[in-house]
Structures are given as structure tokens and as C-alpha cells.
Enzyme design. Structure first.
Site, short mmCIF file in Angstrom:
data_model
loop_
_atom_site.label_atom_id
_atom_site.label_comp_id
_atom_site.label_asym_id
_atom_site.label_seq_id
_atom_site.Cartn_x
_atom_site.Cartn_y
_atom_site.Cartn_z
N GLY A 311 0.55 2.43 2.62
CA GLY A 311 0.76 1.97 4.05
C GLY A 311 -0.23 2.42 4.99
O GLY A 311 -1.22 2.99 4.62
N SER A 312 0.22 2.61 6.21
CA SER A 312 -0.66 2.74 7.28
C SER A 312 -1.21 4.07 7.57
O SER A 312 -1.76 4.42 8.27
CB SER A 312 -0.04 2.09 8.74
#
Length: 733
Positions: A311-312
């Protein structure tokens, strides 16, 4: 009659000759054995010795496992196994029996001390044909106190076998890292089955000794015989990099998160970025190394063996690449919302359904965790260049931390869309320990440190020490880049627009990045939907200017309430672990610079351009109401202390109009309603998603202004219900 007599004499003579011959053969055989001492090539003295020679193993002590301060994590302790002798031959003196003489009385007494009924014990003690019996689990691991109490009863035939047992005093404590060791069946040796116990089994085991002596049938030493003893060589002691107190902080915080959110799993790691030492590592589900309770729920060490889409949190390394390559301009603008990859029909979208926040700066894009910002950055970096940096950060490679079954992850970088999604942590997979290793480059001024868990190995037989030295495995970025990246990531935690505000710890300058990764469907293509079906994470370090700790926490599929986002369960672990660990390490709280507040001047009578100029220089966002050229009113009021970055609403002398308030907060909407004297009806909570009066539309006093608000978590929930297309598979944040 004569014939009969003659026949008898002949028969007797034949028998005499036969028995005489046999006797002669026996005499010859006896003399031969006496002279040679052998039978069929086998020496009788050797066979006789075998009948009496006894050999017992002297068990080597398995090495201990310690934390970095010498606190015991695993050690050998003495345990006792209850046995009963039923063989009557073991008794020489009837007055001092060595076998069970009264099974009923023995069963009655033993049932008071072991977890077995009197009837069950009696059945065992009366087993036909048995010479020696045991009592299963009830008779194993008998405590010393219980053994002494049973010994006082002086029950004939009841004995204890002393044996060593692996003891884990802390119970649930980095269990998948430590692993466990146990005896296999009748084996004398304890063998490592998982984790450190398995990897370093040969070092820990040592070499058993032995004792030889001549004994009688009952194993008593024969007079005149001597013992021959070969001393055992004890196993080596392993000192880990784990710090017991930090590990306890971690275990306690994870227990609370599990109790409240009941996630599918949690992984958390605490590391020293200057050396690569792992100070804490745990996961849920976990197990008790002593009892093995819970081990069936999860065998893998998720921090090392499991690959996930990050993810981020992956944006940390995309940002570092852009800064290193000189293409990141925090003040440059781009259009948020959507980004179209050439020849790909479905766009990359920002996490608020692709609406974005209009034209914003790249700094704000980082703070808001805009996927579109990082897609644009890839164009500036160059696809081939970014791929090289993935290698420089050692993604797709094992860290060689020294734990079993380590995964290498997988860089998915073939098709154009995969190259863009990799920049924000989708498609490409990593391990949590890889994230820690890569993050050391940012925390340690460009030097990337190899993570390790064994500090030293000490041989107690000769005091020889094998020490692990910190190892720099790469310098993917410069010191200046690392410092700039930390500065930028600090705003993710401090900015009003930052996704990491919940991770701000009073007194300590935390810097880091949030992540919300989607979970691939196990039954087919695409990703899971639903508010809870994400891996929520945070990769943070502190203090900002000279990080002493890196903490990574990932929580998969927590059960969230309607008002909660995935950040709450992650912060429930990250915040206390980071804060308590820094305090424990005597990292004193910083004197945090107070956020500068400026008193707003009275702007009435100034031209709009003059007011915008003066407020812009002070760092405020200016919004004007109406088409006029002069300011007639304002909010906040003159002389009000206002934080840098807040909205200042100016009413002009022209026809009043309503601005575009999408993504505004409630407080800013209320300022507009107050200045324009509108009747305000606010629906929902969070940020503006809809307004009944279109932007720039004229209004008059008393008009109804209806504004709908929606929180990020509500947006996620709604999206999971109405959007099920496979193109909606970009991670949220």
C-alpha cells in the site's frame, strides 16, 4: 535266551560307544574353549563384559537464549517423569521391595497428586505382563515440589526419571521468532522445531557425554570395577538483539488491539536504524512457546515469510527516488483525482473515489497520499530509473536476516499499469522485514542496514564469542535526500491535510507514511471489497532529525465501528510502542516548536487584491464571497489568533455568491453561512461532498444552504457497496 542276551550286550556296547564319543567331543570342546577363550571366533571375555558393561548418556545442556541484556528467553530446566516398577524380580530383599506391592493403596495416594483418577491409575498398575509403566501426560513434567511430596510417601516401586525440558519463562514472547524445541519420542536430545531454536539447533544442542561401568542385573556397580566418564560439551548460548522491555511493550499493545478489533492478523517490528538490530518482533495470531497453545492458527513468521502488497507505505521510497533524482518540487502543481496511463482505459484514481482535491501541490499530494501524485512522479523519474531504485532498496530480494523460509517478495513491473501501481504499493509484494531494511536508508542518512536478530553466540566451554557486526548493504540515497524525505514525511503527521495525524506523539517528532492496501480475492481476480477488508499500516521513525527507532505495524481486516478508520487499530499499537520505547531508551522529549499563530488584521476597506496579498504572505488560504473589489467583512474576526494554512473568508461589496466548498470542513462552511447570513443545514460528518447551492450562484440573506458531509470511512463503505468493478482496485489511504 542266549541270543537275547547277546543282542542286549551289543546294544549296550553301541550306546556306550556313542555316549563315550559324545563325552570325548565335549571334553575336547571344553579344553579348546579353555585354551583359546573363543567360541566360533567370538571371545567369551568380550561377551561376558557385554553382559555386565553398562553405558549411560550424560546429556549435554542445551544452550540458553537471551535477550540483548542477558535476560533469559529460553533455557533448559529439570523436569521429572513418574514411573512405576511392576517387575517382582527387581526386589531382592522382601523387606525393602523395589516393585509395587499394593496397587490399590498406591493408586489412592497418587491420585491426590497427579491429574488422573484412582481407577485409571489402578488399571495401569495392574496391567498384565508389564514390567514398568508410566502415566502419560499426567505423569510428565512433575514439579519438584510434587515429586518431593510423593517421595515422602515411600510408595514401593514408585520412582522418578529426571530429564531436561525446554523452558520459556515469558510465555507469549516473540514466539514465531524464538520458535520452540522439544524431545522426539524416546530421543535423549531436545531438537529445535521452529525459529531461532531450529536455525541454530546445532549450536544450541552441544555434544552429549557418556559414562561406562560394570554392573549386576540391577545396575549396581560391581566391586572393583571403575567408571569411565566422557564429559558432555554444553551447547552455545545465543544472545538476541531483542530488548525484553521493548518486546513486552509490543506484546501488550498488540493484545489490546486484538481484544478491541479482532483482526485477521497483525505484524509489528521495532528496529534500530543505525545498526539494523531488531529490538522487537511479534504477530497475531501467536502461540505460547511453552505449551504450544495457538500454534495451529498460524505457523508462518509473517514478518519474514509472508509477502503482502504494502500500500501507500511504498510511497516513501518513490518519494526518496524522486528527491534523489532532483525531480520532486514540493511547490509544483498537478491535477489530482485521476491519471490515465497510455492505452489503459481505466484511470488511476485518488482514494476519494477519484474526485481528488482539484489542482494541488505535490507536497499536499504526499500529505493526502494521492496516488495520482505518485503516478505523475513516475513520469518525472522515468520508468527504467525507478526500476533501478527498487533494486537499490533491495525489494524483490531476501534480506538474509537469518530466519527460516524467508520470502523475497515480487516486483510486478512488466506492463505499463504495473509500473505506475508499484509507485503507490499495489501489485508488487514485499515482506515487512524488507520494509524495515529499506526504511533504514531514510532513517540512517542514506545508509541501508541489514536487519539481524542474533547479536552474539557464546561458547560456555571456552568462552569463545562470535559477534554479529552491523552491515551496510547499500546506499540507495544520499544523506541530504534522506533528511529531506524525513522532513516531507513529517508533514504527513503534522499537516491538517495529512493522513498520519493520528500518529503524532506529544514530545516526539514522528515522521512516516500511512498505508491502506487492498487484499486480492483468493477465489479469483480483483480485490476484496468492504470497509474492513484492507491491510492498514504505518511505517514511522522518530525523532525526525536523528531517528533512533523505526516501527512498522500492519493490521489486516480489523473489525471497525461505523466511525472508525483503519488508522485507529494501527495507532493503538504504534503510538504506545514508539513512545514507551523512546522513553525507555532515555530519548528525552523534544521541546517542540510551538505552531506559530498570527493575529489577523482588520481587512475591512482594503481591496480584495491587497487583502489577498497580505494574507498570502502570512501563509493563509483566502476565499472571497461575492463579485466586489473591496472587503466589507471577514472571518475569523480581526485580532483573532489563527494558525498558518487556515482559510480566511472575506465578504466583498459585490453581489454575494457561494464558493465551491467540496472537501471543506464544517468550521469553514459555518464561516460562509455566518458572513452571508444563510440558514445552514448540515447533514452527516466529515468533509463536504455535496452542496445544494452551486458555486458562484448568487444568494440572499435567509436562503437555505444544505451541505452534505461524509467521512473517509463512510466513503470506503459506500464504495464497497456500489462499486464492484475490477478497475476500482487502487489502494486507499
Amino acid at each position: 535266551m542266549k541270543r537275547s542276551k547277546v543282542s542286549m550286550n551289543i546294544g549296550a556296547a553301541v550306546l556306550f560307544l556313542i555316549f563315550g564319543l559324545l563325552f570325548f567331543i565335549l571334553i575336547i570342546r571344553f579344553l579348546t574353549i579353555q585354551v583359546t577363550g573363543e567360541v566360533n571366533g567370538t571371545k567369551l571375555t568380550t561377551e561376558a563384559a557385554k553382559q555386565h558393561l553398562r553405558k549411560d548418556i550424560i546429556e549435554a545442556k542445551r544452550g540458553n537464549i537471551f535477550d540483548s541484556h542477558g535476560e533469559v528467553i529460553a533455557e533448559d530446566t529439570t523436569s521429572y517423569r513418574l514411573v512405576a516398577i511392576l517387575d517382582k524380580k527387581m526386589t531382592i530383599d522382601p523387606k525393602k521391595p523395589n516393585h509395587v506391592t499394593d496397587p490399590q493403596k498406591t493408586a489412592t495416594e497418587l491420585s491426590k497428586y497427579i491429574d488422573m483418577s484412582e481407577a485409571e491409575i489402578y488399571k495401569i498398575l495392574t496391567k498384565k505382563g508389564a514390567k514398568q509403566v508410566e502415566f502419560g501426560k499426567a505423569g510428565s513434567d512433575v514439579p519438584l515440589k510434587t515429586k518431593n511430596e510423593i517421595d515422602k510417601l515411600k510408595l514401593p516401586g514408585i520412582q522418578f526419571i529426571r530429564e531436561s525440558k525446554r523452558f520459556y519463562p515469558n510465555g507469549v514472547f516473540a514466539s514465531h521468532l524464538i520458535g520452540y524445541a522439544q524431545k522426539d519420542g524416546e530421543s535423549v536430545n531436545t531438537t529445535g522445531k521452529m525459529g531461532i531454536e531450529k536455525v541454530y539447533d546445532q549450536d544450541l544442542q552441544g555434544i552429549n557425554g557418556k559414562i561406562q561401568f560394570e554392573s549386576d542385573y540391577w545396575r549396581y556397580l560391581l566391586p572393583g570395577s571403575k567408571k569411565k566418564v566422557t564429559k558432555p560439551k554444553d551447547g552455545k548460548d545465543i544472545y538476541l538483539t531483542l530488548d525484553k522491555k521493548i518486546q513486552i511493550f509490543l506484546e501488550d499493545a498488540m493484545n489490546k488491539a486484538v481484544e478491541k478489533y479482532n483482526p485477521e492478523n497483525i505484524v509489528a517490528i521495532v528496529a534500530d536504524p543505525k545498526t539494523g538490530k531488531i529490538l522487537g518482533m511479534s504477530q497475531r495470531p501467536t502461540f505460547n512457546s511453552m505449551t504450544r497453545d495457538g500454534i495451529e492458527k498460524q505457523w508462518q513468521n509473517l514478518a519474514v515469510e509472508s509477502s503482502i502488497e504494502p500500500g501507500s507505505t511504498m510511497k516513501i521510497f518513490t518519494l526518496a527516488t524522486a528527491v534523489q533524482e532532483g525531480v520532486f518540487n514540493p511547490n509544483a502543481w498537478y491535477q489530482s483525482g485521476q491519471y490515465f496511463v497510455k492505452n489503459v482505459p481505466n484511470p488511476i484514481k485518488d482514494h476519494n473515489w477519484g474526485r481528488g482535491w482539484g489542482p494541488i501541490t505535490y507536497l499536499e499530494g504526499v500529505q493526502r497520499s494521492s496516488n495520482v501524485a505518485f503516478a505523475n512522479l513516475l513520469d518525472l523519474i522515468g520508468q527504467d530509473t525507478f526500476r533501478k531504485y527498487l533494486d537499490r532498496f533491495h525489494f524483490g530480494q531476501k534480506t538474509n536476516i537469518g530466519l527460516p523460509n524467508e520470502s523475497s517478495g515480487n516486483i510486478l513491473y512488466n506492463w505499463p499499469i504495473e509500473k505506475y501501481t508499484t509507485t503507490f504499493g499495489q501489485g508488487t509484494t514485499v515482506t515487512p522485514i524488507q520494509m524495515i531494511q529499506a526504511a533504514t536508508a531514510v532513517a540512517n542518512d542514506g545508509k541501508m542496514m541489514k536487519p539481524y536478530v542474533v547479536d552474539k553466540i557464546v561458547d560456555p566451554n571456552n568462552d569463545k564469542v562470535e559477534e554479529t557486526k552491523p552491515e551496510v548493504v547499500g546506499t540507495p540515497i544520499s544523506s541530504d535526500t534522506a533528511k529531506e524525505v524525513r522532513d516531507i514525511l513529517r508533514t504527513v503527521v503534522t499537516s491538517e491535510k495529512g493522513t498520519g495525524r493520528i500518529y503524532n506523539i506529544e514530545g516526539y517528532s514522528v515522521t512516516g507514511k500511512t498505508g491502506t492496501a487492498q487484499i486480492p480475492n483468493s477465489s479469483g481476480g480483483g480485490y476484496m471489497t468492504g470497509k474492513d477488508n484492507y491491510i492498514f499500516s504505518f511505517l514511522g521513525m522518530a525523532p525526525q532529525n536523528d531517528p533512533e527507532l523505526i516501527v512498522y505495524v500492519a493490521v489486516k481486516k480489523p473489525h471497525l465501528s461505523e466511525t472508525e478508520t483503519g488508522s485507529e487499530p494501527v495507532a493503538m499499537i504504534f503510538n504506545p510502542v514508539m513512545k514507551n520505547s523512546l522513553q525507555y531508551l532515555n530519548i528525552k522529549p523534544e521541546k517542540m516548536a510551538k505552531v506559530k499563530q498570527t493575529k489577523i488584521p482588520d481587512l475591512a476597506g482594503q481591496t480584495v487584491e491587497e487583502a489577498k496579498g497580505s494574507l498570502g504572505n502570512l501563509g493563509y488560504e483566502v476565499v472571497t464571497l461575492g463579485t466586489g473589489t473591496k472587503v466589507v467583512d471577514q472571518l475569523p474576526r480581526p485580532q483573532t489568533a489563527v494558525l498558518k494554512g487556515e482559510k480566511i473568508i472575506l465578504k466583498t461589496d459585490g453581489d454575494p455568491t457561494v464558493p465551491n466548498m467540496i472537501n471543506w470542513s464544517k468550521s469553514d462552511v459555518m464561516k460562509v453561512a455566518e458572513l452571508l447570513e444563510l440558514k445552514l443545514n448540515m447533514v452527516g460528518s466529515g468533509y463536504v461532498t455535496k452542496q445544494n447551492i452551486q458555486p458562484t450562484s448568487p444568494v440572499k440573506k435567509g436562503d437555505h444552504l444544505v451541505v452534505n458531509f461524509q467521512s473517509t470511512e463512510q466513503t470506503i463503505k459506500q464504495k464497497s457497496k456500489v462499486e464492484k468493478k475490477k478497475d476500482e482496485d487502487t489502494p486507499l489511504d
